[in-house]
Design a protein around this motif. Structure first.
Motif, PDB file in Angstrom:
ATOM      1  N   GLU A 219     -56.606  45.016   5.825  1.00 28.52           N
ATOM      2  CA  GLU A 219     -56.532  44.932   7.632  1.00 28.52           C
ATOM      3  C   GLU A 219     -54.969  46.183   8.267  1.00 28.52           C
ATOM      4  OE1 GLU A 219     -55.933  41.852  10.339  1.00 28.52           O
ATOM      5  OE2 GLU A 219     -57.432  40.619   9.117  1.00 28.52           O
ATOM      6  N   CYS A 220     -54.028  45.453   6.575  1.00 35.33           N
ATOM      7  CA  CYS A 220     -52.432  46.164   7.159  1.00 35.33           C
ATOM      8  C   CYS A 220     -52.792  47.095   5.347  1.00 35.33           C
ATOM      9  CB  CYS A 220     -51.452  44.902   7.218  1.00 35.33           C
ATOM     10  SG  CYS A 220     -50.464  43.683   5.971  1.00 35.33           S
ATOM     11  N   GLY A 221     -53.141  46.827   4.195  1.00 35.34           N
ATOM     12  CA  GLY A 221     -52.505  47.287   3.526  1.00 35.34           C
ATOM     13  C   GLY A 221     -52.255  46.221   2.404  1.00 35.34           C
ATOM     14  N   PHE A 222     -51.694  45.588   2.490  1.00 39.74           N
ATOM     15  CA  PHE A 222     -50.592  44.700   1.531  1.00 39.74           C
ATOM     16  C   PHE A 222     -51.228  44.567   1.046  1.00 39.74           C
ATOM     17  CE2 PHE A 222     -48.882  40.526   0.893  1.00 39.74           C
ATOM     18  CZ  PHE A 222     -47.484  41.695   0.203  1.00 39.74           C
ATOM     19  N   ARG A 223     -50.732  44.880  -0.170  1.00 39.66           N
ATOM     20  CA  ARG A 223     -51.550  44.521  -1.351  1.00 39.66           C
ATOM     21  C   ARG A 223     -50.989  44.237  -2.761  1.00 39.66           C
ATOM     22  NH1 ARG A 223     -55.871  47.024  -2.022  1.00 39.66           N
ATOM     23  NH2 ARG A 223     -55.873  46.235  -3.445  1.00 39.66           N
ATOM     24  N   ARG A 224     -51.111  44.027  -3.937  1.00 47.19           N
ATOM     25  CA  ARG A 224     -50.903  43.388  -5.195  1.00 47.19           C
ATOM     26  C   ARG A 224     -50.222  45.073  -5.384  1.00 47.19           C
ATOM     27  NH1 ARG A 224     -52.896  43.184 -10.701  1.00 47.19           N
ATOM     28  NH2 ARG A 224     -51.884  41.219 -11.792  1.00 47.19           N
ATOM     29  N   PRO A 225     -49.010  44.735  -6.288  1.00 50.75           N
ATOM     30  CA  PRO A 225     -48.087  46.066  -7.331  1.00 50.75           C
ATOM     31  C   PRO A 225     -48.773  46.115  -8.651  1.00 50.75           C
ATOM     32  CG  PRO A 225     -46.757  44.691  -7.273  1.00 50.75           C
ATOM     33  CD  PRO A 225     -48.061  43.655  -6.335  1.00 50.75           C
ATOM     34  N   SER A 226     -48.858  47.210  -8.883  1.00 48.32           N
ATOM     35  CA  SER A 226     -49.385  47.345 -10.133  1.00 48.32           C
ATOM     36  C   SER A 226     -47.895  47.016 -11.268  1.00 48.32           C
ATOM     37  CB  SER A 226     -49.467  48.799 -10.220  1.00 48.32           C
ATOM     38  OG  SER A 226     -49.644  49.284 -11.823  1.00 48.32           O
ATOM     39  N   PRO A 227     -48.623  45.860 -11.828  1.00 47.76           N
ATOM     40  CA  PRO A 227     -47.493  45.283 -12.815  1.00 47.76           C
ATOM     41  C   PRO A 227     -46.450  46.296 -13.868  1.00 47.76           C
ATOM     42  CG  PRO A 227     -49.764  44.635 -13.512  1.00 47.76           C
ATOM     43  CD  PRO A 227     -49.882  45.292 -11.770  1.00 47.76           C
ATOM     44  N   SER A 228     -45.708  46.244 -14.212  1.00 51.10           N
ATOM     45  CA  SER A 228     -45.024  46.366 -15.667  1.00 51.10           C
ATOM     46  C   SER A 228     -45.496  45.687 -16.386  1.00 51.10           C
ATOM     47  CB  SER A 228     -43.620  47.249 -15.781  1.00 51.10           C
ATOM     48  OG  SER A 228     -43.066  46.618 -15.285  1.00 51.10           O
ATOM     49  N   TRP A 229     -45.478  44.107 -16.764  1.00 50.28           N
ATOM     50  CA  TRP A 229     -44.934  43.558 -17.575  1.00 50.28           C
ATOM     51  C   TRP A 229     -46.214  43.089 -17.666  1.00 50.28           C
ATOM     52  CZ3 TRP A 229     -41.698  42.860 -22.068  1.00 50.28           C
ATOM     53  CH2 TRP A 229     -40.443  43.762 -21.457  1.00 50.28           C
ATOM     54  N   VAL A 230     -46.700  42.250 -18.342  1.00 48.81           N
ATOM     55  CA  VAL A 230     -48.339  41.792 -18.504  1.00 48.81           C
ATOM     56  C   VAL A 230     -48.495  40.165 -18.681  1.00 48.81           C
ATOM     57  CG1 VAL A 230     -51.013  41.745 -18.118  1.00 48.81           C
ATOM     58  CG2 VAL A 230     -49.457  43.410 -16.904  1.00 48.81           C
ATOM     59  N   LEU A 231     -48.805  39.043 -18.854  1.00 50.11           N
ATOM     60  CA  LEU A 231     -49.442  38.265 -19.763  1.00 50.11           C
ATOM     61  C   LEU A 231     -50.365  38.159 -20.154  1.00 50.11           C
ATOM     62  CD1 LEU A 231     -49.103  35.401 -20.570  1.00 50.11           C
ATOM     63  CD2 LEU A 231     -49.012  34.227 -18.317  1.00 50.11           C
ATOM     64  N   ASN A 232     -50.757  38.053 -21.125  1.00 52.26           N
ATOM     65  CA  ASN A 232     -52.432  38.768 -21.436  1.00 52.26           C
ATOM     66  C   ASN A 232     -52.501  37.208 -22.671  1.00 52.26           C
ATOM     67  OD1 ASN A 232     -54.964  38.894 -21.841  1.00 52.26           O
ATOM     68  ND2 ASN A 232     -54.409  41.587 -22.666  1.00 52.26           N
ATOM     69  N   GLY A 233     -53.853  36.128 -21.912  1.00 55.09           N
ATOM     70  CA  GLY A 233     -52.880  34.631 -22.957  1.00 55.09           C
ATOM     71  C   GLY A 233     -52.265  34.825 -23.832  1.00 55.09           C
ATOM     72  N   ASP A 234     -51.791  34.788 -25.485  1.00 53.78           N
ATOM     73  CA  ASP A 234     -50.643  34.386 -26.127  1.00 53.78           C
ATOM     74  C   ASP A 234     -49.888  35.720 -26.538  1.00 53.78           C
ATOM     75  OD1 ASP A 234     -51.962  31.782 -26.179  1.00 53.78           O
ATOM     76  OD2 ASP A 234     -52.613  31.686 -27.744  1.00 53.78           O
ATOM     77  N   TYR A 235     -49.487  36.640 -25.598  1.00 51.99           N
ATOM     78  CA  TYR A 235     -49.255  38.029 -25.398  1.00 51.99           C
ATOM     79  C   TYR A 235     -48.391  37.999 -24.090  1.00 51.99           C
ATOM     80  CZ  TYR A 235     -51.141  38.146 -30.546  1.00 51.99           C
ATOM     81  OH  TYR A 235     -51.561  37.723 -31.639  1.00 51.99           O
TER      82      TYR A 235
END
Length: 412
Positions: A219-235
């Protein structure tokens, strides 16, 4: 933020001395560490003391519903690679406790401060932080803290205009809403297991659409921002795409998320991810949480869970049946007096485990387990529960004051 700090005024020095004296008297009388009463006395003498104590520090504030004490410990450990740190490591996270902790800071360069959600904006005004870490927001102590959307809005308004770098969880819509008004945000994909408080858009009230990790409002376009740090499993993946292994002595996915956020905070202060993550391995337990203790010839692992999101994460730490589980719930002031949150927890995940129930509100919990179709025993004390639990290590899960009761009982 740390800069040209002036020496403490005579009034501030008097306040620190008075606070330490009050704390010492309280501790000698057996009334706990004395940190809160010491801070209250000090602030009564000098209401501006917190700001004065923080002026020579590079400050990080950490706030969330769950994980703030652990994340504060991880960040403090990481920043010790760059210089001495002062922190409210035991979790006294309102202004009095924070003031008491900083008054013992001496020659520290960094201040790593856990802050209760209600006090974040005020403490940020007083301490002029260089960094603020925002982890998650979910229902907790509704009788005290209020509804989560209202709290997110208070953060949004209170942090608007801050010069701090805000390190925020891109996977929690309430956190994104709160942080979006800030000028300098570092987004971390730390995950969000509990989603029951984030189905509607905090911006317009519309229904959030979710697909995998992504979410947004049609409805308003509010959405998840693009992350610069990412938890990926054990990394953890840093902004350059490099993957750094997470080695922790603390269990569970939630603590890997805390470590990913902590690495992003450490980078703000120039500590490389590899160094930060290696130092985090030193943290074995946090104010008794995750400790394994021996009591009456039984091994007990002490786990803290204060609200539905915390219970969900804690259940994931428990190995499959037949490990016995002891659940303890109180509803004192520090817990919140409303126990209706018990109905939001999916206790069927404990099916097949022998369960014992105790605490001030054991009957409330018993009714909830009965409705969930689980078998359990109601016990009057820890000692009684140990007598009826089958062999093996016992997983104990308790909310805040019940956890403190258990620690005292086992001498932890």
């Amino acid at each position: 933020m740390a800069g040209n700090s002036e020496p403490l005024s005579a009034r501030a020095k008097l306040a620190v001395t008075a606070g330490k004296a009050a704390a010492a008297v309280s501790k000698a009388a057996g009334r706990g560490s004395g940190s809160v009463i010491g801070g209250k006395v000090a602030l009564r003498v000098d209401p501006d003391l917190l700001g004065a104590l923080a002026q020579h520090l590079e400050v990080t504030l950490v706030s969330a519903t769950n994980g703030k004490t652990t994340t504060t410990r991880l960040i403090a450990e990481a920043l010790r690679a760059a210089g001495p740190v002062v922190s409210n490591a035991l979790g006294a996270n309102m202004p009095a406790g924070i003031t008491s902790a900083l008054s013992g800071g001496g020659d520290a360069r960094y201040g790593v401060i856990e802050v209760d959600e209600k006090y974040l904006a005020g403490v940020a005004r007083d301490t002029d932080p260089k960094c603020i870490a925002l982890l998650n927001l979910s229902r907790d102590q509704l009788d005290r803290a209020g509804e989560t959307r209202m709290l997110a809005e208070k953060w949004r308004e209170g942090l608007n205009g801050t010069k701090a770098v805000v390190v925020a969880n891109a996977d929690d819509p309430l956190i994104v809403w709160a942080a979006s008004a800030c000028a300098n945000v570092v987004w971390v994909a730390a995950g969000q297991e509990w989603k029951e408080d984030a189905w509607s858009c905090p911006s317009c009230g519309g229904v959030l659409q979710r697909q995998g990790d992504d979410w947004g409002c049609g409805e308003c376009g509010f959405r998840r921002p693009s992350p610069s740090w990412v938890l990926n499993g054990d990394y953890v993946l840093d902004p350059h795409g490099s993957a750094w292994p997470i080695h922790l002595q603390l269990p569970g996915r939630a603590n890997k998320a805390n470590a990913a956020t902590s690495a992003a905070v450490a980078a703000v202060f120039g500590v490389p991810p590899q160094v930060a993550l290696e130092r985090m391995y030193q943290v074995q337990a946090v104010a008794g949480r995750y400790d394994v203790v021996t009591y009456q010839n039984r091994e007990l692992r002490l786990l803290l869970a204060k609200n539905p999101a915390g219970w969900l994460e804690t259940f994931s730490l428990i190995d499959g049946p037949p490990a016995p589980v002891l659940l303890s719930v109180n509803a004192r002031g520090a817990d919140g007096t409303d126990t209706s949150w018990l109905w939001d927890v999916d206790y069927t995940r404990l099916a097949g485990h022998p369960i014992c129930v105790l605490g001030d509100r054991k009957l409330d919990l018993a009714v909830r387990l009965e409705v969930a179709g689980l078998e359990f025993r109601v016990c009057e004390s820890l000692d009684e529960a140990l007598q009826v639990c089958p062999p093996g290590r016992i997983e104990t899960i308790a909310n805040y004051t019940a956890f403190q009761d258990l620690r005292r009982r086992v001498g932890n």
